[in-house]
Design a protein around this motif. Structure first.
Motif, PDB file in Angstrom:
ATOM      1  N   VAL A 151      18.855  -7.374   2.147  1.00  0.00           N
ATOM      2  CA  VAL A 151      18.321  -6.172   2.806  1.00  0.00           C
ATOM      3  C   VAL A 151      16.810  -6.083   2.640  1.00  0.00           C
ATOM      4  O   VAL A 151      16.182  -5.177   3.191  1.00  0.00           O
ATOM      5  N   CYS A 152      16.225  -7.016   1.877  1.00  0.00           N
ATOM      6  CA  CYS A 152      14.769  -7.041   1.679  1.00  0.00           C
ATOM      7  C   CYS A 152      14.148  -7.811   2.837  1.00  0.00           C
ATOM      8  O   CYS A 152      14.016  -9.046   2.791  1.00  0.00           O
ATOM      9  N   THR A 153      13.764  -7.101   3.896  1.00  0.00           N
ATOM     10  CA  THR A 153      13.301  -7.748   5.127  1.00  0.00           C
ATOM     11  C   THR A 153      11.854  -7.439   5.478  1.00  0.00           C
ATOM     12  O   THR A 153      11.298  -8.065   6.369  1.00  0.00           O
ATOM     13  N   ASP A 154      11.238  -6.481   4.791  1.00  0.00           N
ATOM     14  CA  ASP A 154       9.872  -6.069   5.130  1.00  0.00           C
ATOM     15  C   ASP A 154       9.081  -5.927   3.838  1.00  0.00           C
ATOM     16  O   ASP A 154       9.375  -5.060   3.010  1.00  0.00           O
ATOM     17  N   ARG A 155       8.053  -6.776   3.660  1.00  0.00           N
ATOM     18  CA  ARG A 155       7.301  -6.762   2.415  1.00  0.00           C
ATOM     19  C   ARG A 155       6.447  -5.508   2.263  1.00  0.00           C
ATOM     20  O   ARG A 155       5.980  -5.205   1.165  1.00  0.00           O
ATOM     21  N   ALA A 156       6.271  -4.723   3.290  1.00  0.00           N
ATOM     22  CA  ALA A 156       5.582  -3.443   3.153  1.00  0.00           C
ATOM     23  C   ALA A 156       6.491  -2.389   2.532  1.00  0.00           C
ATOM     24  O   ALA A 156       6.030  -1.329   2.112  1.00  0.00           O
ATOM     25  N   VAL A 157       7.798  -2.693   2.472  1.00  0.00           N
ATOM     26  CA  VAL A 157       8.785  -1.735   1.953  1.00  0.00           C
ATOM     27  C   VAL A 157       9.429  -2.244   0.666  1.00  0.00           C
ATOM     28  O   VAL A 157       9.558  -1.512  -0.313  1.00  0.00           O
ATOM     29  N   CYS A 158       9.823  -3.520   0.646  1.00  0.00           N
ATOM     30  CA  CYS A 158      10.545  -4.126  -0.479  1.00  0.00           C
ATOM     31  C   CYS A 158       9.609  -5.054  -1.242  1.00  0.00           C
ATOM     32  O   CYS A 158       9.218  -6.106  -0.726  1.00  0.00           O
ATOM     33  N   TYR A 159       9.230  -4.657  -2.482  1.00  0.00           N
ATOM     34  CA  TYR A 159       8.257  -5.464  -3.212  1.00  0.00           C
ATOM     35  C   TYR A 159       8.215  -5.065  -4.685  1.00  0.00           C
ATOM     36  O   TYR A 159       8.742  -4.031  -5.100  1.00  0.00           O
ATOM     37  N   VAL A 160       7.542  -5.915  -5.466  1.00  0.00           N
ATOM     38  CA  VAL A 160       7.144  -5.593  -6.839  1.00  0.00           C
ATOM     39  C   VAL A 160       5.622  -5.592  -6.851  1.00  0.00           C
ATOM     40  O   VAL A 160       4.988  -6.544  -6.392  1.00  0.00           O
ATOM     41  N   SER A 161       5.015  -4.534  -7.386  1.00  0.00           N
ATOM     42  CA  SER A 161       3.559  -4.397  -7.325  1.00  0.00           C
ATOM     43  C   SER A 161       3.004  -3.984  -8.679  1.00  0.00           C
ATOM     44  O   SER A 161       3.741  -3.590  -9.590  1.00  0.00           O
ATOM     45  N   PHE A 162       1.674  -4.069  -8.800  1.00  0.00           N
ATOM     46  CA  PHE A 162       1.011  -3.659 -10.036  1.00  0.00           C
ATOM     47  C   PHE A 162      -0.369  -3.107  -9.699  1.00  0.00           C
ATOM     48  O   PHE A 162      -0.968  -3.432  -8.673  1.00  0.00           O
ATOM     49  N   ALA A 163      -0.891  -2.248 -10.583  1.00  0.00           N
ATOM     50  CA  ALA A 163      -2.235  -1.685 -10.398  1.00  0.00           C
ATOM     51  C   ALA A 163      -2.687  -1.048 -11.701  1.00  0.00           C
ATOM     52  O   ALA A 163      -1.872  -0.545 -12.487  1.00  0.00           O
ATOM     53  N   THR A 164      -4.011  -1.080 -11.932  1.00  0.00           N
ATOM     54  CA  THR A 164      -4.630  -0.336 -13.022  1.00  0.00           C
ATOM     55  C   THR A 164      -5.335   0.865 -12.415  1.00  0.00           C
ATOM     56  O   THR A 164      -6.135   0.713 -11.486  1.00  0.00           O
ATOM     57  N   LEU A 165      -5.022   2.053 -12.919  1.00  0.00           N
ATOM     58  CA  LEU A 165      -5.525   3.291 -12.329  1.00  0.00           C
ATOM     59  C   LEU A 165      -6.262   4.121 -13.371  1.00  0.00           C
ATOM     60  O   LEU A 165      -6.026   3.995 -14.571  1.00  0.00           O
ATOM     61  N   GLY A 166      -7.156   5.009 -12.895  1.00  0.00           N
ATOM     62  CA  GLY A 166      -7.803   5.975 -13.766  1.00  0.00           C
ATOM     63  C   GLY A 166      -9.045   5.434 -14.444  1.00  0.00           C
ATOM     64  O   GLY A 166      -9.466   4.285 -14.231  1.00  0.00           O
ATOM     65  N   VAL A 167      -9.656   6.282 -15.266  1.00  0.00           N
ATOM     66  CA  VAL A 167     -10.857   5.927 -16.019  1.00  0.00           C
ATOM     67  C   VAL A 167     -10.584   6.165 -17.500  1.00  0.00           C
ATOM     68  O   VAL A 167      -9.757   6.990 -17.878  1.00  0.00           O
ATOM     69  N   ALA A 168     -11.314   5.423 -18.352  1.00  0.00           N
ATOM     70  CA  ALA A 168     -11.144   5.546 -19.797  1.00  0.00           C
ATOM     71  C   ALA A 168     -11.436   6.978 -20.243  1.00  0.00           C
ATOM     72  O   ALA A 168     -12.336   7.618 -19.712  1.00  0.00           O
ATOM     73  N   PRO A 169     -10.702   7.522 -21.190  1.00  0.00           N
ATOM     74  CA  PRO A 169      -9.614   6.881 -21.941  1.00  0.00           C
ATOM     75  C   PRO A 169      -8.229   7.221 -21.404  1.00  0.00           C
ATOM     76  O   PRO A 169      -7.274   7.294 -22.153  1.00  0.00           O
ATOM     77  N   TYR A 170      -8.128   7.438 -20.093  1.00  0.00           N
ATOM     78  CA  TYR A 170      -6.858   7.882 -19.498  1.00  0.00           C
ATOM     79  C   TYR A 170      -6.329   6.874 -18.474  1.00  0.00           C
ATOM     80  O   TYR A 170      -5.683   7.237 -17.510  1.00  0.00           O
ATOM     81  N   ARG A 171      -6.632   5.590 -18.695  1.00  0.00           N
ATOM     82  CA  ARG A 171      -6.181   4.594 -17.722  1.00  0.00           C
ATOM     83  C   ARG A 171      -4.681   4.315 -17.855  1.00  0.00           C
ATOM     84  O   ARG A 171      -4.094   4.489 -18.918  1.00  0.00           O
ATOM     85  N   SER A 172      -4.113   3.866 -16.742  1.00  0.00           N
ATOM     86  CA  SER A 172      -2.691   3.514 -16.697  1.00  0.00           C
ATOM     87  C   SER A 172      -2.520   2.192 -15.966  1.00  0.00           C
ATOM     88  O   SER A 172      -3.265   1.888 -15.022  1.00  0.00           O
ATOM     89  N   PHE A 173      -1.563   1.413 -16.426  1.00  0.00           N
ATOM     90  CA  PHE A 173      -1.158   0.191 -15.727  1.00  0.00           C
ATOM     91  C   PHE A 173       0.240   0.441 -15.185  1.00  0.00           C
ATOM     92  O   PHE A 173       1.162   0.759 -15.943  1.00  0.00           O
TER      93      PHE A 173
END
Length: 740
Positions: A151-173
């Protein structure tokens, strides 16, 4: 080995799972706050294109599949974007496993999936990992693998992703599994799962569970984490409720004595407990004992020097007042730094003790051959003891010591135990079987010497133990059994000395809205000092004894206390600064004060805050050109229907002057009525008869307290017309405002 064979092996492992010995991280339900991952970098079988240009899934060896099939694969090492302390170790990168895991320490263990779980905890190959949901997840894209039924047919919908967000000292991965199904059979998938792991810069982590369509393994997969085979937790089996979240954190100590005071003189409560629990200790002396003193040579800044004495009648100790059986209990941990500076290193020395009744012991001593011996009496009057090898401690210099006790009432043999850790390594364990708790005849805890004249020493130990004759530092007491992560976390929290607190703000504020105030912990060179998790409480106050505080940015806990008294407390939680909102409804000059009981704000980094009167209402004029448009001068005069007319709307302060600081947003409209008579409400708006909205009804921004409506044409004739302004609570705090 196929997946059915693997399932059999996994089931055998599940039947043989031992009881976890220690659990470093506590967990609690927290607010579900899904982070939109649509713009985050995606992990795929290749670099670039639809995917991250630098990181991809691959077969690191032992994986069930090889890309472009992504079922049972592991990513490259991905930079977290900040230093994340997990299980007492600092990490800057992590791998993502397709089957719902994060793997630190360059862990390339992969494995196969199954409908039950993927390598169930505990597993020796999965140290320093997190498992959000151990199902056989399969993000393989149908178009990238010929003949793959998914059922995973569209990579804009079905995916595994990562990101680093925010500014120190409140950053999140943030790592997200978005609409990922699970492997079913024969190259097909079913189900649909949405999950996020959030690593926070303060060392805590959050699992979030979005909407799901159950697959065959929906109710059997593990949720948990593992530091090592003796320090792990599986708080849930199966997919948690949709739109729920779990936060994992190191629980606050019962008490923490960081020994940072300038001097002790015997005053009650002078040895500060910085855990926020208010269990302050007292430096005491008895008999020929000498009161403990504060010294500059601690392991972390200052330390507590316990004086030398030679008899149990002479006592030199820190009295914590903490009743071990009730305040701590039958499961606990004590960690601290110890510097054996004794001129007589080969004598028995007491490090802590809570014994006041003969043969009812709770103490840790250093023996005359530099071993450590920890003894606890249980409620059946059995003396449990664990002792390290000789020469475990050096003759001088700093060592980090930790002891744990666990009387857990579990049925399994040898599930109760005492342990001793030295310099972050488990040196000795004494396991036993009992249904007993610790003895209720154990008393309150003394640090550094024997608790009473009772000779706290076993019959075979020879001479009684006397005062520590050493420097102690960073003494922490917990009411749960900490494992490797807790003990290494405590050991690794050495750093520069906290010198002062710095306060920063814009310099001006308004009576009608909260003013952001940033509080930072600094060393003597004004560098940031990271505060330990859940262990430093400060008090905020204002020079006017007025105002209320709210937390705008920070990981800790704020308690505003009594309304409008200017006082609040904040418990830091692994950050070096926090941002608060101060609402001060009276105009004037305000100075912010902060203290943790000893350290205060720096005079050079504590500017005054000037609070100005905010607007108190709105008014309107025709063709406003003068400096005033007050409640008395602001009029709407007669105008001809069908002729353009201009209107100026202003925000007024309590003195009836234009409030140029108001730049908020409001809904502005012209309302009118043709009937005569009728009443007005306290805001000068029509009560009756009915009125008509004539012009506009749109949210508009004010500039310097003013808004101009130019070239407005009223097509009909009206007897009475008014400008209506509706301002919500965000722009006109705290309750919003309507004015005509």
């Amino acid at each position: 080995m196929n997946k059915l064979q693997k399932l059999y092996w996994v089931l055998i492992m599940l039947l043989a799972v031992p009881v976890a010995e220690a659990v470093t991280y506590a967990n609690t339900a927290t607010t579900f706050n899904w982070i939109d991952p649509s713009t985050h970098a995606k992990l795929g079988p290749v670099y670039g294109g639809l995917y991250s240009p630098l990181y991809r899934f691959q077969n690191t060896g032992g994986c069930g599949t090889t890309p472009p099939t992504l079922d049972d694969t592991l990513s490259d090492n991905i930079p977290i974007g900040f230093t994340f302390m997990y299980s007492g170790v600092n990490f800057t990168q992590v791998r993502v496993m397709s089957n719902g895991r994060l793997q630190f320490n360059n862990n390339t263990s992969c494995g196969y999936g199954s409908p039950v779980t993927q390598l169930p905890y505990p597993n020796a190959t999965l140290n320093y990992t997190m498992r959000i949901y151990g199902n056989d997840l399969d993000p393989t894209l149908q178009s990238e693998v010929s003949g793959y039924t998914t059922v995973c047919t569209d990579r804009a919908v079905c995916y595994v992703s990562f990101a680093t967000l925010g500014v120190a000292p409140y950053r999140s991965f943030v790592v997200t599994w978005s609409n990922v199904p699970e492997w079913a059979a024969g190259g097909s998938t079913s189900g649909n799962y949405n999950m996020q792991i959030i690593l926070q810069e303060n060392g805590e982590f959050i699992y979030q569970y979005g909407a799901n369509t159950p697959g065959p393994g929906n109710t059997t997969a593990q949720v948990g984490w593992q530091a090592n085979s003796g320090d792990y937790d599986v708080p849930a089996i199966g997919y948690p409720a949709s739109n729920s979240a779990l936060k994992f954190y190191i629980a606050r100590p019962v008490a923490e004595y960081r020994m940072e005071q300038v001097s002790w003189n015997g005053t009650a409560g002078e040895v500060l407990d910085t855990s926020g629990n208010g269990r302050h200790g007292t430096a005491i002396q008895a008999g020929a004992g000498v009161r403990p003193t504060e010294v500059a040579g601690g392991n972390v800044c200052r330390g507590g020097r316990i004086a030398h004495n030679t008899t149990t009648a002479a006592i030199s100790a820190i009295d914590t007042g903490i009743a071990v059986p009730t305040t701590v209990g039958s499961v606990g941990t004590i960690t601290f730094w110890y510097n054996n500076a004794s001129n007589t290193p080969n004598t028995n020395r007491m490090l802590f003790d809570a014994s006041t009744v003969n043969n009812r012991w709770f103490y840790l001593r250093r023996t005359n051959n530099r071993a450590l011996s920890f003894r606890v009496t249980d409620s059946g009057n059995n003396n449990r003891i664990v002792t390290t090898a000789n020469n475990t401690l050096p003759t001088s210099g700093w060592s980090h010591i930790a002891v744990t006790w666990n009387f857990n009432n579990l049925a399994a043999a040898n599930s109760d135990h005492l342990q001793i850790w030295v310099n972050g390594t488990l040196t000795t364990t004494s396991a036993f079987t009992t249904n007993n708790a610790i003895s209720t005849q154990i008393n309150t805890l003394y640090i550094g010497d024997n608790r009473s004249g009772v000779s706290a020493v076993a019959a075979s130990a020879g001479a009684p133990a006397t005062a520590t004759d050493a420097t102690l530092d960073e003494f922490r007491i917990y009411n749960y059994e900490g494992g490797l992560a807790l003990i290494q976390r405590d050991m690794n929290q050495a750093g520069a000395c906290l010198s002062h607190y710095a306060i920063s703000h814009a310099g001006t504020g308004l009576t009608c809205q909260a003013t952001p105030i940033t509080l930072s912990a600094h060393d003597s060179s004004h560098g940031f000092i990271t505060m330990p998790n859940n262990t430093t409480m400060v008090q905020l106050s204002t020079s006017t004894a007025q105002g209320d505080w709210a937390l705008l940015n920070g990981y800790g806990v704020l308690d505003n206390g009594t309304a409008n008294d200017g006082v609040a407390t904040y418990l830091f939680n692994g950050e070096y600064q926090a941002v608060f909102g101060l609402t001060h409804s009276t105009a004037g000059t305000v100075n912010i004060n902060v203290t943790d009981g000893q350290i205060v704000e720096s005079a050079s980094e504590d500017p005054d805050l000037v609070i100005s009167t905010c607007f108190s209402n709105f008014n309107a004029c025709h063709d406003y050109t003068t400096s005033q448009c007050s409640a008395t001068t602001g009029k709407l005069y007669t105008r001809l229907a069908g002729v353009n007319s201009g209107y100026d709307i202003v925000a007024l302060d309590a003195s009836d002057n234009v409030a140029p600081t108001f730049t908020g947003r409001a809904i502005v409209s012209l309302i009118a009525r043709t009937a005569t008579g009728g009443s007005l409400d306290p805001q000068n708006c029509f009560l009756s008869p009915d009125y008509t909205q004539v012009l506009d009804n749109a949210a508009t921004n004010f500039t310097a307290g003013r808004l101009t409506l130019a070239n407005k044409l009223v097509p009909n004739v009206y007897r009475d017309a008014r400008i209506k302004v509706v301002c919500d609570a965000t722009n006109c705090p705290p309750l919003g405002m309507t004015w005509c």
